[in-house]
Design a protein around this motif. Structure first.
Motif, PDB file in Angstrom:
ATOM      1  N   LYS A 176      -5.803   3.187  -2.791  1.00 23.48           N
ATOM      2  CA  LYS A 176      -5.558   4.351  -1.932  1.00 23.48           C
ATOM      3  C   LYS A 176      -6.811   5.210  -1.794  1.00 23.48           C
ATOM      4  O   LYS A 176      -7.185   5.614  -0.683  1.00 23.48           O
ATOM      5  CB  LYS A 176      -4.400   5.165  -2.505  1.00 23.48           C
ATOM      6  CG  LYS A 176      -3.970   6.355  -1.659  1.00 23.48           C
ATOM      7  CD  LYS A 176      -2.761   7.027  -2.301  1.00 23.48           C
ATOM      8  CE  LYS A 176      -2.158   8.108  -1.462  1.00 23.48           C
ATOM      9  NZ  LYS A 176      -3.017   9.270  -1.272  1.00 23.48           N
ATOM     10  N   TYR A 188       0.848  -1.187   0.000  1.00 25.06           N
ATOM     11  CA  TYR A 188       0.000   0.000   0.000  1.00 25.06           C
ATOM     12  C   TYR A 188       0.884   1.237   0.000  1.00 25.06           C
ATOM     13  O   TYR A 188       1.848   1.277   0.764  1.00 25.06           O
ATOM     14  CB  TYR A 188      -0.886   0.023   1.257  1.00 25.06           C
ATOM     15  CG  TYR A 188      -1.747   1.255   1.334  1.00 25.06           C
ATOM     16  CD1 TYR A 188      -2.958   1.309   0.678  1.00 25.06           C
ATOM     17  CD2 TYR A 188      -1.319   2.375   2.053  1.00 25.06           C
ATOM     18  CE1 TYR A 188      -3.748   2.453   0.745  1.00 25.06           C
ATOM     19  CE2 TYR A 188      -2.111   3.522   2.114  1.00 25.06           C
ATOM     20  CZ  TYR A 188      -3.312   3.549   1.462  1.00 25.06           C
ATOM     21  OH  TYR A 188      -4.100   4.676   1.508  1.00 25.06           O
ATOM     22  N   PRO A 189       0.593   2.200  -0.828  1.00 22.98           N
ATOM     23  CA  PRO A 189      -0.391   2.176  -1.897  1.00 22.98           C
ATOM     24  C   PRO A 189       0.141   1.419  -3.110  1.00 22.98           C
ATOM     25  O   PRO A 189       1.288   1.001  -3.131  1.00 22.98           O
ATOM     26  CB  PRO A 189      -0.581   3.657  -2.217  1.00 22.98           C
ATOM     27  CG  PRO A 189       0.737   4.288  -1.889  1.00 22.98           C
ATOM     28  CD  PRO A 189       1.280   3.496  -0.719  1.00 22.98           C
ATOM     29  N   HIS A 238      -9.529   3.379   0.240  1.00 20.59           N
ATOM     30  CA  HIS A 238      -9.113   3.250   1.641  1.00 20.59           C
ATOM     31  C   HIS A 238      -9.215   4.590   2.376  1.00 20.59           C
ATOM     32  O   HIS A 238      -9.733   4.646   3.498  1.00 20.59           O
ATOM     33  CB  HIS A 238      -7.689   2.709   1.743  1.00 20.59           C
ATOM     34  CG  HIS A 238      -7.204   2.634   3.152  1.00 20.59           C
ATOM     35  ND1 HIS A 238      -7.708   1.733   4.061  1.00 20.59           N
ATOM     36  CD2 HIS A 238      -6.306   3.390   3.826  1.00 20.59           C
ATOM     37  CE1 HIS A 238      -7.123   1.926   5.234  1.00 20.59           C
ATOM     38  NE2 HIS A 238      -6.266   2.923   5.117  1.00 20.59           N
ATOM     39  N   GLU A 239      -8.747   5.644   1.768  1.00 21.68           N
ATOM     40  CA  GLU A 239      -8.788   6.952   2.418  1.00 21.68           C
ATOM     41  C   GLU A 239     -10.225   7.400   2.677  1.00 21.68           C
ATOM     42  O   GLU A 239     -10.541   7.934   3.733  1.00 21.68           O
ATOM     43  CB  GLU A 239      -8.033   7.990   1.600  1.00 21.68           C
ATOM     44  CG  GLU A 239      -6.533   7.789   1.660  1.00 21.68           C
ATOM     45  CD  GLU A 239      -5.751   8.751   0.792  1.00 21.68           C
ATOM     46  OE1 GLU A 239      -6.362   9.568   0.055  1.00 21.68           O
ATOM     47  OE2 GLU A 239      -4.505   8.684   0.839  1.00 21.68           O
ATOM     48  N   ARG A 292      -7.206  -2.052   3.890  1.00 20.37           N
ATOM     49  CA  ARG A 292      -6.623  -1.614   2.621  1.00 20.37           C
ATOM     50  C   ARG A 292      -6.195  -2.767   1.716  1.00 20.37           C
ATOM     51  O   ARG A 292      -5.874  -2.547   0.543  1.00 20.37           O
ATOM     52  CB  ARG A 292      -5.456  -0.672   2.878  1.00 20.37           C
ATOM     53  CG  ARG A 292      -4.304  -1.311   3.608  1.00 20.37           C
ATOM     54  CD  ARG A 292      -3.294  -0.270   3.983  1.00 20.37           C
ATOM     55  NE  ARG A 292      -2.097  -0.882   4.522  1.00 20.37           N
ATOM     56  CZ  ARG A 292      -1.147  -0.220   5.114  1.00 20.37           C
ATOM     57  NH1 ARG A 292      -1.219   1.082   5.226  1.00 20.37           N
ATOM     58  NH2 ARG A 292      -0.086  -0.841   5.575  1.00 20.37           N
ATOM     59  N   ASP A 315      -5.306   5.382  -8.305  1.00 23.24           N
ATOM     60  CA  ASP A 315      -5.071   4.208  -7.459  1.00 23.24           C
ATOM     61  C   ASP A 315      -6.308   4.001  -6.590  1.00 23.24           C
ATOM     62  O   ASP A 315      -6.479   4.654  -5.562  1.00 23.24           O
ATOM     63  CB  ASP A 315      -3.832   4.414  -6.585  1.00 23.24           C
ATOM     64  CG  ASP A 315      -3.478   3.205  -5.729  1.00 23.24           C
ATOM     65  OD1 ASP A 315      -4.276   2.240  -5.676  1.00 23.24           O
ATOM     66  OD2 ASP A 315      -2.402   3.232  -5.106  1.00 23.24           O
TER      67      ASP A 315
END
Length: 152
Positions: free
Chosen positions: A77, A48-49, A80-81, A101, A74
């Motif tokens: 990323k 990750y990422p 997940h964020e 993630r 991506d």
């Protein structure tokens, strides 16, 4: 009978995230033909990422993830964020208490939620002419299974 789920126009992805060219998105997906040879939904720890399962394997979401990553987006990323900041907005069918993630971006309902949250989802239509190369579409396979693909 398949139920149409959600239509996402590839050209709209450029609005907030990255400059996505529909033809290049299609090309990125087609480059995986003959390379990604087996279906493998197994959970794996990935970097990750930019993490990925082995290129020769994967699921439907991996095709979309890889094609968009070639365009500079991506999803690992990005999803997940957003999930870390807005976990309650995402589906709970996997029983998780927090984002993961390694897998969240590989689940169609999570991608559907993320695209919608980014303002990229459009109304579903039965008009075949409304679908263009580079569009990302999801649909219901029945029995709680969803699928995602790129119109080429």
């Amino acid at each position: 009978m398949l139920k149409t789920g959600l239509l996402l126009l590839g050209c709209l992805l450029s609005l907030q995230v990255a400059a996505i060219e529909p033809a290049e998105l299609v090309s990125g997906a087609r480059e995986q033909v003959g390379v990604t040879l087996s279906y493998d939904p197994a959970y794996r720890r990935i970097g990750y990422p930019g993490g990925d399962v082995p290129m020769q394997t994967g699921v439907c979401t991996d095709v979309v993830i890889r094609a968009l990553r070639l365009q500079g987006l991506d999803l690992q990323k990005a999803v997940h964020e957003d999930m870390a900041a807005n976990f309650s907005a995402y589906p709970k069918q996997w029983g998780l208490k927090r984002p993961d993630r390694n897998i969240d971006h590989r689940r169609v309902p999570n991608l559907m939620t993320w695209f919608k949250r980014q303002g990229m989802a459009l109304a579903v239509t039965r008009e075949a002419g409304a679908y263009r190369a580079g569009d990302i579409v999801t649909w219901d396979l029945g029995r709680g299974q969803t699928h995602i693909g790129i119109v080429s």
